[in-house]
Design an enzyme around this catalytic site. Structure first.
Site, PDB file in Angstrom:
ATOM      1  N   LYS A 107      43.634  44.422  39.722  1.00 39.03           N
ATOM      2  CA  LYS A 107      43.479  43.451  38.647  1.00 39.03           C
ATOM      3  C   LYS A 107      43.336  42.019  39.164  1.00 39.03           C
ATOM      4  O   LYS A 107      42.898  41.140  38.435  1.00 39.03           O
ATOM      5  CB  LYS A 107      44.648  43.545  37.665  1.00 39.03           C
TER       6      LYS A 107
HETATM    7  C1  LIG Z   1      45.530  48.648  35.110  1.00 40.81           C
HETATM    8  C2  LIG Z   1      45.650  49.707  36.154  1.00 40.81           C
HETATM    9  C3  LIG Z   1      44.910  50.920  36.091  1.00 40.81           C
HETATM   10  C4  LIG Z   1      44.004  51.251  34.924  1.00 40.81           C
HETATM   11  O1  LIG Z   1      42.828  50.502  34.910  1.00 40.81           O
HETATM   12  P1  LIG Z   1      41.908  50.461  33.587  1.00 40.81           P
HETATM   13  O2  LIG Z   1      40.845  49.482  33.880  1.00 40.81           O
HETATM   14  O3  LIG Z   1      42.806  50.047  32.467  1.00 40.81           O
HETATM   15  O4  LIG Z   1      41.370  51.850  33.375  1.00 40.81           O
HETATM   16  C5  LIG Z   1      45.016  51.816  37.147  1.00 40.81           C
HETATM   17  N1  LIG Z   1      45.849  51.581  38.181  1.00 40.81           N
HETATM   18  C6  LIG Z   1      46.586  50.450  38.278  1.00 40.81           C
HETATM   19  C7  LIG Z   1      47.492  50.270  39.427  1.00 40.81           C
HETATM   20  C8  LIG Z   1      46.510  49.470  37.276  1.00 40.81           C
HETATM   21  O5  LIG Z   1      47.257  48.352  37.364  1.00 40.81           O
END
Ligand SMILES: *Cc1c(COP(=O)(O)O)cnc(C)c1O
Length: 431
Positions: A107
């Site tokens: 993210k």
């Molecule tokens: C947010 C997150 C996900 C999921 O990603 P999306 O884009 O919501 O499908 C997977 N793994 C981790 C570690 C995350 O923080």
């Protein structure tokens, strides 16, 4: 580039407006009017380009002239200024490690890009913009870090007291300056409810310029295409493109990958790797999407029962089900299988997975078993140190924290405790 709302009841907006608004007024998601095509010559010689150059090439059609070339190049290079290596785990499976950024999760990419774009767009505005976000863990850290010290932007993060991991809490609370952490004496659902109420409160929104930084914002979603191109750059067998498995919750990440493929990136197939909160498998059988109540799992960032970005996947495939089904599969992985996978991959390949990456790995392994001759990549979306409880117990190995984490663990927590009541949030924001 103009963006339309997937609900088709709002007017077209620019990239700037889509970034500031987040969600369309008709509650749809913004989607680009056309999908740009990356020329084949560029893709064929991708190994000759730096990550900064690749990222600029990918994003510039989406931004157009709304940010100058020089500024956009700067934003992009600050977004991707850490390693994103493709690491071989065994003969036919490699891990794209997305956890080398400041908060150790993928993210970071979206949050760093969005914060810089928003900061640029509100420059010179007399009113400060306040980014308001509720987090169950990963989002808050990435947003706090991405927006830290961005001029003209205040950030207020709500998190449930005692319900995020120690590393995650420090990532939210140790920064200070324009980052304000509200420790809510309640649950994540309470936090989310309070945030929703704030956005709907006319008295508040007349006084405060509020925006959200969740994953439906185009400025968080679109830059996630970058690392699919970086993966291909590092992929040895260019004549046999990879199958890509993406640990999925809200489907923003996988949807960015599919968009990259539609723009010309060679990918053989996509796998949505889900924990037991899987609604895609049923959809691929029945063409009906039935949201479920989310249940708690070890891979908690994927505990989503109604993935908001799914509608963008439909949009990318022009709502043509056979094409979608041809390019996308889904697997559902239980917590027991996640634990067994972390142990097996550590014992046999000396590679340490986090619970989210483990779901991605196992889904890919299952798919490849049915498709001999194909090879693949799974996205390792978080560093195992963010989930030490599970990972250390399973492998018996103490995880060494990267230096950045050790430093943040030594710094002081700064948060304001509030009751899980909307009035408490409103008082804080109005003050
Ligand atoms: C947010 C997150 C996900 C999921 O990603 P999306 O884009 O919501 O499908 C997977 N793994 C981790 C570690 C995350 O923080």
């Amino acid at each position: 580039m103009k963006y339309y709302s997937t609900n088709k009841q709002s007017s077209l907006v620019s990239f700037k407006e889509a970034t500031i608004k987040g969600q369309a007024p008709d509650k749809g998601l913004y989607f680009p009017e056309t999908i740009p095509h990356i020329n084949a010559a560029f893709v064929n010689s991708i190994g000759e380009f730096s990550n900064e150059e690749i990222a600029y090439k990918v994003i510039s059609p989406y931004v157009g002239s709304e940010i100058s070339e020089e500024k956009l190049r700067q934003i992009v290079s600050e977004t991707v200024n850490f390693p994103i290596p493709l690491v071989k785990v065994n003969d036919n499976i490699s891990s794209l490690e997305l956890f080398h950024g400041p908060t150790l999760a993928f993210k970071d990419i979206g949050a760093r890009f969005m914060s810089r774009c928003l900061g640029y767009f509100v420059q010179g505005d007399s009113r400060k913009v306040t980014v308001l976000v509720a987090t169950s863990g990963d989002t808050g850290g990435a947003v706090a870090n991405g927006f830290y010290d961005v001029e003209g932007v205040e950030v207020v993060i709500l998190y449930p007291s005692g319900k995020v991991s120690p590393v995650q809490e420090k990532q939210l609370t140790a920064l200070g300056k324009n980052i304000h952490a509200l420790e809510v004496l309640g649950t994540f659902d309470d936090c989310q409810q309070m945030v929703k109420q704030a956005f709907a409160d006319k008295e508040l929104t007349e006084k405060k310029f509020l925006t959200s930084a969740n994953s439906i914002n185009v400025a968080r979603w679109l830059p996630q295409q970058f690392y699919y191109f970086f993966a291909y750059k590092q992929w040895a067998d260019k004549n046999n493109p990879p199958v890509i498995s993406v640990p999925s919750g809200n489907f923003g990440n996988i949807c960015a990958g599919i968009l990259a493929m539609q723009s010309g990136l060679p990918v053989k197939h996509f796998i949505a790797a889900c924990n037991v909160n899987d609604i895609l498998s049923d959809y691929l059988q029945t063409q009906e999407l039935k949201p479920k109540q989310a249940v708690a799992t070890l891979s908690n960032a994927m505990d989503v029962g109604n993935p908001s970005n799914f509608v963008r996947i439909l949009e990318i495939f022009n709502h043509k089900f056979p094409e979608l089904k041809n390019k996308l599969s889904s697997y559902s992985v239980t917590d027991d299988e996640t634990i067994a996978t972390i142990k097996e991959v550590y014992d046999q390949h000396n590679y340490l997975l986090d619970p989210h990456g483990a779901v991605g790995y196992l889904a890919l392994k299952c798919y490849l078993a049915d498709h001999p001759g194909e090879n693949g990549i799974f996205l390792e979306t978080a560093h195992p140190v963010k989930f030490p409880g599970a990972v250390e117990k399973i492998t018996g190995k103490t995880i060494e924290a990267p230096d950045s984490v050790q430093a943040i663990m030594r710094s002081e927590k700064m948060s304001t405790q509030i009751e899980a009541e909307y009035e408490a949030l409103k008082d804080f924001l109005m003050a």
